[in-house]
Motif scaffolding. Structure first.
Motif, PDB file in Angstrom:
ATOM      1  N   ILE A   1     -48.595   0.445  -9.359  1.00 54.88           N
ATOM      2  CA  ILE A   1     -48.110   1.816  -9.223  1.00 54.88           C
ATOM      3  C   ILE A   1     -49.147   2.666  -8.497  1.00 54.88           C
ATOM      4  N   GLU A   2     -48.675   3.356  -7.475  1.00 56.50           N
ATOM      5  CA  GLU A   2     -49.473   4.361  -6.777  1.00 56.50           C
ATOM      6  C   GLU A   2     -49.078   5.713  -7.359  1.00 56.50           C
TER       7      GLU A   2
ATOM      8  N   VAL B   1     -60.931   0.386  -6.537  1.00 57.70           N
ATOM      9  CA  VAL B   1     -60.855  -0.690  -5.542  1.00 57.70           C
ATOM     10  C   VAL B   1     -60.742  -0.107  -4.141  1.00 57.70           C
ATOM     11  N   GLY B   2     -59.929   0.927  -3.972  1.00 59.70           N
ATOM     12  CA  GLY B   2     -59.759   1.551  -2.664  1.00 59.70           C
ATOM     13  C   GLY B   2     -59.031   0.653  -1.686  1.00 59.70           C
ATOM     14  N   SER B   3     -59.230   0.880  -0.414  1.00 66.03           N
ATOM     15  CA  SER B   3     -58.635   0.084   0.668  1.00 66.03           C
ATOM     16  C   SER B   3     -57.110   0.039   0.603  1.00 66.03           C
ATOM     17  N   GLY B   4     -56.480   1.082   0.051  1.00 66.16           N
ATOM     18  CA  GLY B   4     -55.029   1.139  -0.007  1.00 66.16           C
ATOM     19  C   GLY B   4     -54.405   0.481  -1.214  1.00 66.16           C
ATOM     20  N   VAL B   5     -55.216  -0.158  -2.064  1.00 68.13           N
ATOM     21  CA  VAL B   5     -54.693  -0.816  -3.269  1.00 68.13           C
ATOM     22  C   VAL B   5     -54.135   0.260  -4.206  1.00 68.13           C
ATOM     23  N   PRO B   6     -52.943   0.039  -4.790  1.00 66.57           N
ATOM     24  CA  PRO B   6     -52.364   1.034  -5.702  1.00 66.57           C
ATOM     25  C   PRO B   6     -53.284   1.368  -6.867  1.00 66.57           C
ATOM     26  N   ASP B   7     -53.017   2.521  -7.474  1.00 60.58           N
ATOM     27  CA  ASP B   7     -53.885   3.060  -8.523  1.00 60.58           C
ATOM     28  C   ASP B   7     -53.844   2.308  -9.840  1.00 60.58           C
ATOM     29  N   LEU B   8     -52.660   1.795 -10.207  1.00 60.54           N
ATOM     30  CA  LEU B   8     -52.502   1.229 -11.548  1.00 60.54           C
ATOM     31  C   LEU B   8     -51.900  -0.166 -11.520  1.00 60.54           C
ATOM     32  N   LEU B   9     -52.441  -1.024 -12.365  1.00 58.62           N
ATOM     33  CA  LEU B   9     -51.877  -2.343 -12.645  1.00 58.62           C
ATOM     34  C   LEU B   9     -51.226  -2.219 -14.015  1.00 58.62           C
ATOM     35  N   VAL B  10     -49.918  -2.477 -14.081  1.00 61.19           N
ATOM     36  CA  VAL B  10     -49.152  -2.243 -15.300  1.00 61.19           C
ATOM     37  C   VAL B  10     -48.486  -3.535 -15.764  1.00 61.19           C
ATOM     38  N   GLY B  11     -48.673  -3.867 -17.030  1.00 63.74           N
ATOM     39  CA  GLY B  11     -47.998  -5.011 -17.631  1.00 63.74           C
ATOM     40  C   GLY B  11     -47.012  -4.521 -18.671  1.00 63.74           C
ATOM     41  N   PHE B  12     -45.782  -5.078 -18.624  1.00 64.69           N
ATOM     42  CA  PHE B  12     -44.761  -4.645 -19.572  1.00 64.69           C
ATOM     43  C   PHE B  12     -43.762  -5.769 -19.785  1.00 64.69           C
ATOM     44  N   GLN B  13     -43.633  -6.205 -21.014  1.00 66.37           N
ATOM     45  CA  GLN B  13     -42.690  -7.245 -21.399  1.00 66.37           C
ATOM     46  C   GLN B  13     -42.787  -8.488 -20.507  1.00 66.37           C
TER      47      GLN B  13
ATOM     48  N   GLY C   1     -35.708  -6.580 -15.062  1.00 68.80           N
ATOM     49  CA  GLY C   1     -36.060  -7.683 -14.185  1.00 68.80           C
ATOM     50  C   GLY C   1     -35.668  -7.479 -12.739  1.00 68.80           C
ATOM     51  N   GLU C   2     -35.460  -6.221 -12.344  1.00 67.71           N
ATOM     52  CA  GLU C   2     -35.103  -5.929 -10.965  1.00 67.71           C
ATOM     53  C   GLU C   2     -36.350  -5.896 -10.090  1.00 67.71           C
ATOM     54  N   LEU C   3     -36.153  -6.120  -8.813  1.00 65.02           N
ATOM     55  CA  LEU C   3     -37.244  -5.954  -7.851  1.00 65.02           C
ATOM     56  C   LEU C   3     -37.196  -4.518  -7.384  1.00 65.02           C
ATOM     57  N   MET C   4     -38.332  -3.871  -7.366  1.00 65.35           N
ATOM     58  CA  MET C   4     -38.361  -2.468  -6.992  1.00 65.35           C
ATOM     59  C   MET C   4     -39.465  -2.246  -5.984  1.00 65.35           C
ATOM     60  N   GLU C   5     -39.120  -1.542  -4.937  1.00 64.44           N
ATOM     61  CA  GLU C   5     -40.123  -1.058  -4.008  1.00 64.44           C
ATOM     62  C   GLU C   5     -39.716   0.351  -3.691  1.00 64.44           C
ATOM     63  N   ALA C   6     -40.419   1.305  -4.255  1.00 65.34           N
ATOM     64  CA  ALA C   6     -40.041   2.702  -4.086  1.00 65.34           C
ATOM     65  C   ALA C   6     -41.182   3.469  -3.439  1.00 65.34           C
ATOM     66  N   PHE C   7     -40.866   4.151  -2.385  1.00 66.09           N
ATOM     67  CA  PHE C   7     -41.874   4.999  -1.743  1.00 66.09           C
ATOM     68  C   PHE C   7     -41.425   6.415  -1.882  1.00 66.09           C
TER      69      PHE C   7
ATOM     70  N   ALA D   1     -44.424   0.567  -6.828  1.00 67.26           N
ATOM     71  CA  ALA D   1     -43.778   1.879  -6.858  1.00 67.26           C
ATOM     72  C   ALA D   1     -44.787   2.987  -6.626  1.00 67.26           C
ATOM     73  N   VAL D   2     -44.280   4.089  -6.119  1.00 62.29           N
ATOM     74  CA  VAL D   2     -45.044   5.324  -5.997  1.00 62.29           C
ATOM     75  C   VAL D   2     -44.393   6.318  -6.940  1.00 62.29           C
ATOM     76  N   VAL D   3     -45.179   6.884  -7.843  1.00 65.04           N
ATOM     77  CA  VAL D   3     -44.654   7.832  -8.821  1.00 65.04           C
ATOM     78  C   VAL D   3     -45.399   9.153  -8.729  1.00 65.04           C
ATOM     79  N   CYS D   4     -44.700  10.222  -9.093  1.00 64.31           N
ATOM     80  CA  CYS D   4     -45.295  11.557  -9.060  1.00 64.31           C
ATOM     81  C   CYS D   4     -45.332  12.231 -10.428  1.00 64.31           C
ATOM     82  N   ASP D   5     -44.695  11.599 -11.414  1.00 63.33           N
ATOM     83  CA  ASP D   5     -44.639  12.220 -12.734  1.00 63.33           C
ATOM     84  C   ASP D   5     -44.342  11.157 -13.792  1.00 63.33           C
ATOM     85  N   VAL D   6     -44.382  11.590 -15.048  1.00 62.16           N
ATOM     86  CA  VAL D   6     -44.153  10.676 -16.169  1.00 62.16           C
ATOM     87  C   VAL D   6     -42.766  10.052 -16.089  1.00 62.16           C
ATOM     88  N   ASP D   7     -41.746  10.855 -15.797  1.00 65.64           N
ATOM     89  CA  ASP D   7     -40.378  10.325 -15.754  1.00 65.64           C
ATOM     90  C   ASP D   7     -40.233   9.188 -14.754  1.00 65.64           C
ATOM     91  N   SER D   8     -40.798   9.363 -13.566  1.00 63.19           N
ATOM     92  CA  SER D   8     -40.677   8.291 -12.565  1.00 63.19           C
ATOM     93  C   SER D   8     -41.480   7.063 -12.977  1.00 63.19           C
TER      94      SER D   8
END
Length: 104
Positions: A49-50, A31-43, A98-104, A80-87
């Motif tokens: 996620i970037e 998609v580009g244009s600054g859109v994050p890399d991954l769309l993730v669905g969970f529960q 169910g928390e709101l997260m914005e991590a850079f 969120a922005v992640v750099c590894d599997v753990d993050s």
């Protein structure tokens, strides 16, 4: 002319770990244009996620101007922005609680 989407070297490993943990994952890298890399669905929840490559120097892991602009305008849920599997797996933990997260 638009360049081909670049995917960080660690993205396939992160996607695999997210899927093994029970998430559905769709790459948005093209998609580009600054859109994050991954769309993730969970529960029943959704996150964006970037992915940045932890093997690169910190200066190469910074968000681009397009990403900073897009992230700054985001008014939705978990981003969120992640750099590894753990993050990346920590993002699933936040989604589960169910928390709101914005991590850079």
């Amino acid at each position: 002319m638009r360049r081909a989407a670049k995917v960080d070297a660690n993205q396939p490993e992160i996607v695999q770990a997210l899927r093994q943990a029970g998430a559905t994952v769709q790459s948005l890298a093209a998609v580009g244009s600054g859109v994050p890399d991954l769309l993730v669905g969970f529960q029943g929840k959704t996150a964006l996620i970037e992915v940045k490559d932890s093997a690169k120097p910190p200066s190469a892991r910074c968000l681009t101007e397009d990403q900073l602009d897009w992230h700054g305008k985001w008014r939705g849920g978990t981003l969120a922005v992640v750099c590894d599997v753990d993050s990346a797996l920590r993002v699933l933990g936040v989604m589960k609680r169910g928390e709101l997260m914005e991590a850079f």
